[in-house]
Design a protein around this motif. Sequence first.
Motif, mmCIF file in Angstrom:
data_model
loop_
_atom_site.group_PDB
_atom_site.id
_atom_site.type_symbol
_atom_site.label_atom_id
_atom_site.label_comp_id
_atom_site.label_asym_id
_atom_site.label_seq_id
_atom_site.Cartn_x
_atom_site.Cartn_y
_atom_site.Cartn_z
ATOM 1 N N UNK A 189 -6.089 14.206 3.758
ATOM 2 C CA UNK A 189 -6.209 12.971 2.970
ATOM 3 C C UNK A 189 -5.289 11.896 3.540
ATOM 4 N N UNK A 190 -4.087 12.282 3.923
ATOM 5 C CA UNK A 190 -3.164 11.301 4.521
ATOM 6 C C UNK A 190 -3.799 10.688 5.773
ATOM 7 N N UNK A 191 -4.409 11.510 6.609
ATOM 8 C CA UNK A 191 -5.057 10.991 7.827
ATOM 9 C C UNK A 191 -6.191 10.024 7.475
ATOM 10 N N UNK A 192 -6.980 10.406 6.477
ATOM 11 C CA UNK A 192 -8.116 9.562 6.085
ATOM 12 C C UNK A 192 -7.618 8.206 5.557
ATOM 13 N N UNK A 193 -6.623 8.237 4.672
ATOM 14 C CA UNK A 193 -6.130 6.998 4.068
ATOM 15 C C UNK A 193 -5.431 6.118 5.107
ATOM 16 N N UNK A 194 -4.649 6.747 5.979
ATOM 17 C CA UNK A 194 -3.950 5.963 6.999
ATOM 18 C C UNK A 194 -4.939 5.334 7.974
ATOM 19 N N UNK A 195 -5.943 6.114 8.383
ATOM 20 C CA UNK A 195 -6.907 5.597 9.359
ATOM 21 C C UNK A 195 -7.622 4.356 8.816
ATOM 22 N N UNK A 196 -7.804 4.305 7.499
ATOM 23 C CA UNK A 196 -8.534 3.190 6.881
ATOM 24 C C UNK A 196 -7.613 2.009 6.538
ATOM 25 N N UNK B 24 0.853 -1.198 0.000
ATOM 26 C CA UNK B 24 0.000 0.000 0.000
ATOM 27 C C UNK B 24 0.884 1.242 0.000
ATOM 28 N N UNK B 25 0.696 2.082 -1.012
ATOM 29 C CA UNK B 25 1.580 3.239 -1.199
ATOM 30 C C UNK B 25 0.769 4.530 -1.260
ATOM 31 N N UNK B 26 1.281 5.563 -0.610
ATOM 32 C CA UNK B 26 0.785 6.924 -0.845
ATOM 33 C C UNK B 26 1.960 7.717 -1.419
ATOM 34 N N UNK B 27 1.706 8.404 -2.521
ATOM 35 C CA UNK B 27 2.763 9.115 -3.247
ATOM 36 C C UNK B 27 2.601 10.608 -3.004
ATOM 37 N N UNK B 28 3.593 11.202 -2.373
ATOM 38 C CA UNK B 28 3.568 12.645 -2.094
ATOM 39 C C UNK B 28 4.549 13.317 -3.051
ATOM 40 N N UNK B 29 4.043 14.129 -3.953
ATOM 41 C CA UNK B 29 4.844 14.575 -5.095
ATOM 42 C C UNK B 29 4.692 16.065 -5.369
ATOM 43 N N UNK B 30 5.747 16.642 -5.945
ATOM 44 C CA UNK B 30 5.672 18.033 -6.415
ATOM 45 C C UNK B 30 5.757 18.063 -7.944
ATOM 46 N N UNK C 128 -2.679 10.177 -3.819
ATOM 47 C CA UNK C 128 -1.559 11.062 -4.168
ATOM 48 C C UNK C 128 -1.766 12.384 -3.446
ATOM 49 N N UNK C 129 -0.723 12.846 -2.761
ATOM 50 C CA UNK C 129 -0.787 14.171 -2.149
ATOM 51 C C UNK C 129 0.216 15.075 -2.856
ATOM 52 N N UNK C 130 -0.222 16.293 -3.086
ATOM 53 C CA UNK C 130 0.519 17.234 -3.933
ATOM 54 C C UNK C 130 1.183 18.273 -3.044
ATOM 55 N N UNK C 131 2.513 18.420 -3.193
ATOM 56 C CA UNK C 131 3.237 19.372 -2.341
ATOM 57 C C UNK C 131 3.663 20.628 -3.091
ATOM 58 N N UNK C 132 3.297 20.736 -4.356
ATOM 59 C CA UNK C 132 3.537 21.981 -5.105
ATOM 60 C C UNK C 132 2.220 22.751 -5.157
ATOM 61 N N UNK C 133 2.228 23.928 -4.551
ATOM 62 C CA UNK C 133 0.961 24.658 -4.395
ATOM 63 C C UNK C 133 0.619 25.515 -5.598
ATOM 64 N N UNK D 151 4.988 5.408 2.654
ATOM 65 C CA UNK D 151 4.859 6.782 2.152
ATOM 66 C C UNK D 151 6.084 7.079 1.300
ATOM 67 N N UNK D 152 5.850 7.480 0.061
ATOM 68 C CA UNK D 152 6.961 7.874 -0.806
ATOM 69 C C UNK D 152 6.874 9.387 -0.976
ATOM 70 N N UNK D 153 7.905 10.080 -0.504
ATOM 71 C CA UNK D 153 7.867 11.545 -0.428
ATOM 72 C C UNK D 153 8.973 12.099 -1.320
ATOM 73 N N UNK D 154 8.596 12.729 -2.418
ATOM 74 C CA UNK D 154 9.608 13.132 -3.408
ATOM 75 C C UNK D 154 9.544 14.624 -3.752
#
Length: 338
Positions: free
Chosen positions: A136-143, A30-36, A64-69, A151-154
């Motif tokens: 979203x990270x909290x929601x996905x992790x809780x489930x 199970x992967x969550x991808x945090x990307x810019x 996927x969580x986006x770190x570029x605003x 977590x892949x943080x790039x």
Amino acid sequence: MKQFFCFAFVASVLISCNAETKEEKPSPVSVIFDTDIGNDIDDVLALQMLFDYEKQQKVKLLGITISKSNPRVIDYIDGYCRLHNHADIPLGYAYNGVNPEPHVYVPVTLDTTISGKKLLEPKRSIADSLPEGFKLLRKLLAASADHSVVLIVVGPETNIARLLQSSADEFSKLNGIELVKQKVKLVSVMGGMYTNEFDFPEWNIVQDLPASKIMFAQCPVPIVASGFEIGDKFRYPATSIQNDFEGGDANPLVMSYKVYQPMPYDRQTWDLTSVLYAIEPEKAYFDLSPKGKITIAADGKSEFKAGEGEQRYLVYKQNKDTVLNRLVELVTGKQHLK
Ligand SMILES: [Ca+2]
């Protein structure tokens, strides 16, 4: 009676063989991808690797969580995922985060039409009230099952720092640190610098320096960092971009790569190495440092101290062709023979 025992023996062997066959195929990670995505181009190649791992049933991409605003990054990622049969992938966004400038390849790829067809056809945008990245990270992790998520943080560490500093909410009664401790088994980060080959602070770390400090200081689970020097050793071949993708310029990956810098260029594989280690650690494409602690200095430089701690970094092991061939194979979905 003897016949019965023979039958029972054969049956038990068959059952145990069957069980062994099942055990041989591990369940997807199970992967969550945090990307810019939108800053450097390697994020797009890294996402493409995750899609290929999913086809091989090695990965289940939870979100996927986006770190570029920059809001157009939402359109780009939605359109890109939609094109690869991930129309409903959960997306989170770092509101009021860093790097709000559009940069180049996101707007150009979104605005390009070839043969009357847009390269990307997004259906989600900033107008759709995407959740905050950390929510979203909290929601996905809780489930998720305990200790199951990688977590892949790039990109900049904004979403992860906000997660670690979060309080109990509608998704979990745990605070951010407790939730990560319970649900995450590894954080694979592209960030920092761990040899003496270069002497400057690494880019991802300095974009949101307070967030980087929080992540390394407070993360309660193992971190493995891919330093600048690792991705710098493996350069993605421009020939693969030119030859390996169906549709040529009509393929958004190809268009984005060509727009990012004048072709031909072989780009560093920083984010790709973080994905490779996260999903196939057992293949030992890299050596690992001893365990210890990474700290971020005031100027953004990363410092490693062996000893107490669960943090390590990747170490290059003179296997350039092996790693590069595997990266190209995973980005293109094709066997790559040099
Ligand atoms: Ca990146």
